[in-house]
Each structure stands twice: as structure tokens, then as C-alpha cells.
Design an enzyme around this catalytic site. Structure first.
Site, mmCIF file in Angstrom:
data_model
loop_
_atom_site.group_PDB
_atom_site.id
_atom_site.type_symbol
_atom_site.label_atom_id
_atom_site.label_comp_id
_atom_site.label_asym_id
_atom_site.label_seq_id
_atom_site.Cartn_x
_atom_site.Cartn_y
_atom_site.Cartn_z
ATOM 1 N N HIS A 162 0.934 -1.102 -0.112
ATOM 2 C CA HIS A 162 -0.034 -0.014 0.015
ATOM 3 C C HIS A 162 0.826 1.281 -0.045
ATOM 4 C CE1 HIS A 162 -2.612 2.910 1.983
ATOM 5 N NE2 HIS A 162 -3.659 2.302 1.478
ATOM 6 N N ASP B 183 3.248 -4.396 7.991
ATOM 7 C CA ASP B 183 1.946 -3.580 7.860
ATOM 8 C C ASP B 183 0.823 -4.677 8.016
ATOM 9 O OD1 ASP B 183 -0.459 -2.504 7.033
ATOM 10 O OD2 ASP B 183 0.599 -1.691 5.182
ATOM 11 N N GLN C 223 -4.509 -4.862 6.935
ATOM 12 C CA GLN C 223 -5.797 -5.923 6.543
ATOM 13 C C GLN C 223 -5.642 -7.285 7.278
ATOM 14 O OE1 GLN C 223 -8.074 -4.729 4.646
ATOM 15 N NE2 GLN C 223 -7.114 -2.831 4.112
ATOM 16 N N LYS D 35 -10.174 -0.539 10.929
ATOM 17 C CA LYS D 35 -10.546 -1.644 10.066
ATOM 18 C C LYS D 35 -10.949 -2.973 11.001
ATOM 19 C CE LYS D 35 -7.167 -0.100 6.664
ATOM 20 N NZ LYS D 35 -8.038 0.643 5.542
ATOM 21 N N CYS E 169 -4.843 2.694 -3.585
ATOM 22 C CA CYS E 169 -3.742 3.186 -2.824
ATOM 23 C C CYS E 169 -2.541 2.080 -3.113
ATOM 24 C CB CYS E 169 -4.069 3.546 -1.357
ATOM 25 S SG CYS E 169 -5.109 4.750 -0.964
HETATM 26 N N1 C6P Z 1 -6.318 0.702 2.926
HETATM 27 C C1 C6P Z 1 -8.180 0.260 1.611
HETATM 28 O O1 C6P Z 1 -9.206 0.624 1.111
HETATM 29 P P1 C6P Z 1 -4.900 3.811 7.406
HETATM 30 O O2 C6P Z 1 -5.409 4.713 6.366
HETATM 31 O O3 C6P Z 1 -3.742 4.484 8.019
HETATM 32 O O4 C6P Z 1 -5.939 3.173 8.458
HETATM 33 O O5 C6P Z 1 -4.371 2.585 6.518
HETATM 34 C C2 C6P Z 1 -3.404 2.469 5.638
HETATM 35 C C3 C6P Z 1 -3.216 1.113 5.046
HETATM 36 C C4 C6P Z 1 -2.029 0.761 5.343
HETATM 37 N N2 C6P Z 1 -1.814 -0.782 4.559
HETATM 38 C C5 C6P Z 1 -2.909 -1.451 3.975
HETATM 39 C C6 C6P Z 1 -2.494 -2.672 3.663
HETATM 40 C C7 C6P Z 1 -3.948 -0.748 3.769
HETATM 41 O O6 C6P Z 1 -4.675 -1.571 3.156
HETATM 42 C C8 C6P Z 1 -4.310 0.593 4.228
HETATM 43 C C9 C6P Z 1 -5.754 1.228 3.982
HETATM 44 C C10 C6P Z 1 -7.801 0.954 2.748
HETATM 45 O O7 C6P Z 1 -7.454 -0.707 1.097
HETATM 46 C C11 C6P Z 1 -7.651 2.628 2.470
HETATM 47 S S1 C6P Z 1 -6.699 3.159 1.431
#
Ligand code: C6P
Length: 420
Positions: free
Chosen positions: A137, A214, A217, A240, A378
Site C-alpha cells: 500500500h 503492515d 488488513q 479496520k 492506494c
Molecule cells: N487501505 C483500502 O481501502 P490507514 O489509512 O492508516 O488506516 O491505513 C493505511 C493502509 C495501510 N496498509 C494497508 C495494507 C492498507 O490496506 C491501508 C488502508 C484502505 O485498502 C484505504 S486506502
């Protein structure tokens, strides 16, 4: 303490799986969109919140609101106790060795930026390398790119195969003596791939390289065990895992966190300040400058309690069934191609359709009440890797049903009728 309205309906881990009962905990799911029952399949973007979470935040403001770590009065002590209890809950959720290894941050993005700005700035020099993977991401690419630019270091990218699996032999070849950190996702937000973290970490550690994971997910779908994975850092976002937005956590091994410089300066991260010199607080407070998002942290605690009542192993099992059913159903649709067919997958399905732009798929599905995400998610470099501009993505949670998968399939048939 007032009893939250949701406690009465929460499903205990021992009871048989009753999805309709679980759905009662999520009032937002009980609505129509464009005259059709809502089918919420955008859980990877953000998950819905159970009443237990909504009530916990509300009750905090109704009864306990005060700043933390600052007051001697009863409300402040209550707020501080509740806030610190959540740290222990996060420790348990991730099976971290100690609560002080949990740093509260705004979310996964801030957690990764914190490590890049502190550990990274201290330990990465010109000519060094940071190794990521092709399925990251933007939040696990850009902070490292910024660090590399600042330091004159180089970002290396471990390749993936056509199924969307990390190629471990190629990854190993890239683990040269210049690599100072590996940053890799646990679960891909586009492909659903679950990466083999113990192998990835073991290969890096054999060479003395720390690993940041990370977990954005993974935390909603899997039982995470940072001691078993043996990673050095692990990041996730509350929103999430069915908690509020604006809060998340960074796990870091105590000895690494202790050696890292602070992130931001301000209140709470100090032990003493004079105009000549500031002494920093112990971990994790050294990294928590300023008044934190207290109410959201309390909400995160309620989300963890809720997940643990249901059981993360049971959640993973139910989602696995949904994933298999949805994958089989979508695979039968002519002209539809699933992007990401790893052998180990979480409940995320990206797909493209011959001659139909993903945004058109998303728009037609919305008219049917089905919420999915379309675009690059993203992960623009990953789109480029697969040679596609975008995908449509259905991402599931434990409150989704087989009937909802069937509605998704029927709605995709409608897309075909309109566009083909
Ligand atoms: N992905 C998606 O629709 P934040 O925004 O900090 O809570 O998470 C960022 C992020 C980092 N790593 C991974 C693997 C992610 O999937 C995400 C967030 C969302 O896939 C919003 S772009």
C-alpha cells in the site's frame, strides 16, 4: 457503570454461528440504499462499528471525559485507567510480550511514518537499502521513499508472481548486506494475499535485518501473534478492526523502541524539561506527544473485547467459507477475471471485467445497494505490476452473508447486461 445496550446481543464464542444475530450489533447494516437493502462489501476500506464500540465512546463522554496522565482528580484517574487498559488489550490482541511495546498512533500510516522518522532516520545512511514488496500500500512505500530521498538510500522491491504471491527465492536474493530494514504487508489490501511472515522474518533475521509488518488488513481477519511471527514492528488501524477512526497501534520490540529517538515533541513524551535540555519519558510515552484520541482509544478497547467475545479463529473460519463461496461464484461469470489468486488469502476479492471500467461496475453495483471499492486502492505500483489501471474490489467481514454474495453476483450480471 451503565450497561451498554449492545452487551445484551453480543454473540459469545461458544454459541453456534448466528450471522443474523451478529448483524443486530451493527445498526448501520439495517438500511436501504437506492431502495435496495445495503450490502456492505467495502470492509477493507473501513469496517462498520458494533453498538458496543459506539456505546463505549458515548459513555466515555457521558461519564469519564478528562485528560489522561495529567490530573489527580477522579475523572482523570478513571480516564487514564481506561486508556491504559486498552494498551493491555492491544498487547493481548497481538500477543506482545509487554504493554509498553504498544504505542498509540492515529493508524497504520502514522505507525509506519513513526518508524521511518525515528528508527529509519537513525539507522539508514547513504548507500543503504530498504526492501519492500511489489504488493505494498502507498503507506508502506512513500514513508520509505521519503527516507531514502533524505538519506541517499535506495528502495528495493521484492517481486511477486502472477497469482500475487511473494517470490521468496527472489526476496532472499535481495536481502544483501546493504539492506537495513524490510517492510512488508501481512495481507494485501488488493490481492488478499497472506504473506508467509515467519519465513520472511527468519530470512531477514538470519542477516540481522529488522522487519516491519503492515498489519492493516490482517488484524481484522486473522489471529495475530507478534511473538510467533517474531517481527520487530507491527502496525494496524482501529477503524479496520471495527473500532473508531483516528486511532491505531504500533507494536515494537522494547529494546528497539528504547533505542529509537522520539517522534514528535510536546506534552507527555518528556520526563523533565528545561530551556537547556529535555529528558524524554520511558516507552511507550516517549512516542505519544500531546493529548491523544482518548475516546477513540476507549472505542478500540470495546472493539477488541467484541472481537474476542466472538473469537478471531471463528471469524477467520467464517470468512474463509465466504471467500471460497464468493471466489467460486465470481469465477463462473464469463469475462470476469480475479486479480490475486494466492493459495493463502484473506476475504478480499479484486476483479476486472472485459471491456468494462471498474468505476462503471462500482456505479451500477451502488444502484443495487452493493458497496464495493473501485480504483487503484492506494497501490498504484501494484496496478502497474499487473498492467491494469484499476480493479473492482469486494472485501468481506464476518457479518457478511452468502445471500449478500449472491446479490453481488446478480448485480454483476446486471453490469454485463448494461455494458456488453
Ligand atoms: N487501505 C483500502 O481501502 P490507514 O489509512 O492508516 O488506516 O491505513 C493505511 C493502509 C495501510 N496498509 C494497508 C495494507 C492498507 O490496506 C491501508 C488502508 C484502505 O485498502 C484505504 S486506502
Amino acid at each position: 457503570m451503565a450497561t451498554s445496550t449492545s452487551e445484551a446481543v453480543a454473540v459469545e464464542g461458544r454459541e453456534p454461528w448466528d450471522v443474523e444475530r451478529i448483524r443486530e450489533d451493527f445498526p448501520v447494516l439495517r438500511q436501504t440504499v437506492h431502495g435496495k437493502p445495503l450490502v456492505y462489501l467495502d470492509n477493507a476500506a473501513t469496517a462498520q462499528k458494533p453498538l458496543a464500540v459506539i456505546d463505549a465512546e458515548r459513555n466515555f463522554y457521558l461519564r469519564d471525559n478528562a485528560n489522561v496522565h495529567r490530573g489527580v482528580h477522579a475523572l482523570s484517574e478513571r480516564a487514564t485507567r481506561a486508556y491504559e487498559e486498552v494498551r493491555t488489550k492491544v498487547q493481548r490482541l497481538l500477543n506482545a510480550r509487554e504493554a509498553r511495546e504498544i504505542v498509540f498512533v492515529r493508524g497504520t500510516t502514522e505507525a509506519i511514518n513513526l518508524v521511518a522518522a525515528t528508527y529509519g532516520r537513525k539507522n539508514v545512511q547513504a548507500g543503504d537499502e530498504i526492501l519492500i514488496s511489489a504488493m505494498e500500500h502507498h503507506s508502506n512505500i512513500v514513508p520509505w521513499q521519503m527516507l531514502c530521498e533524505e538519506k541517499g538510500a535506495r528502495l528495493r522491491v521484492a517481486p511477486i508472481n502472477d497469482r500475487g504471491e511473494l517470490m521468496l527465492d527472489e526476496y532472499e536474493k535481495l536481502l544483501g548486506s546493504r539492506v537495513k530494514l524490510v517492510a512488508v504487508t501481512h495481507v494485501s489490501n488488493v490481492l488478499g494475499t497472506i504473506n508467509p511472515l515467519p519465513e520472511i522474518v527468519a530470512l531477514a533475521h538470519q542477516r540481522g535485518i529488522p522487519v516491519l509488518v503492515d498489519g492493516a488488513q490482517a488484524a481484522p481477519h486473522l489471529k495475530v501473534d507478534v511473538q510467533q511471527i517474531d517481527c520487530d514492528f507491527y502496525a494496524f488501524s482501529s477503524h479496520k478492526v471495527f473500532g473508531p477512526t483516528g486511532i491505531g497501534a504500533l507494536y515494537g520490540k522494547a529494546r528497539l523502541l528504547e533505542a529509537m529517538p522520539p517522534y514528535q515533541g510536546g506534552g507527555d513524551m518528556i520526563s523533565s524539561v528545561t530551556f537547556e535540555k529535555t529528558l524524554y519519558n520511558v516507552i511507550p510515552y516517549k512516542f505519544e506527544a500531546g493529548t491523544p484520541n482518548i475516546a477513540a482509544t476507549i472505542g478500540l478497547g470495546a472493539a477488541i473485547d467484541y472481537l474476542e467475545r466472538i473469537g478471531l479463529e471463528r471469524i477467520a473460519r467464517q470468512e474463509r467459507e465466504l471467500l471460497v463461496y464468493a471466489t467460486e461464484s465470481l469465477s463462473r461469470i464469463p469475462g470476469l477475471r480475479i486479480i490475486g489468486t494466492a493459495r493463502e488469502k484473506a476475504a478480499v476479492i479484486s476483479f476486472v471485467m472485459d471491456g468494462i471500467h471498474p468505476h462503471d461496475i462500482g456505479t451500477v453495483l451502488d444502484q443495487e445497494g452493493v458497496a464495493i471499492r473501485t480504483g487503484h486502492h492506494c497501490a498504484q505500483p501494484l496496478m502497474e505490476w499487473f498492467g491494469i489501471p484499476a480493479t473492482a474490489r469486494a472485501s468481506f467481514a464476518f457479518y457478511n452473508t452468502q445471500e449478500e454474495v449472491e446479490t453481488l453476483v446478480r448485480s454483476i450480471e446486471k453490469v454485463k447486461e448494461i455494458f456488453q
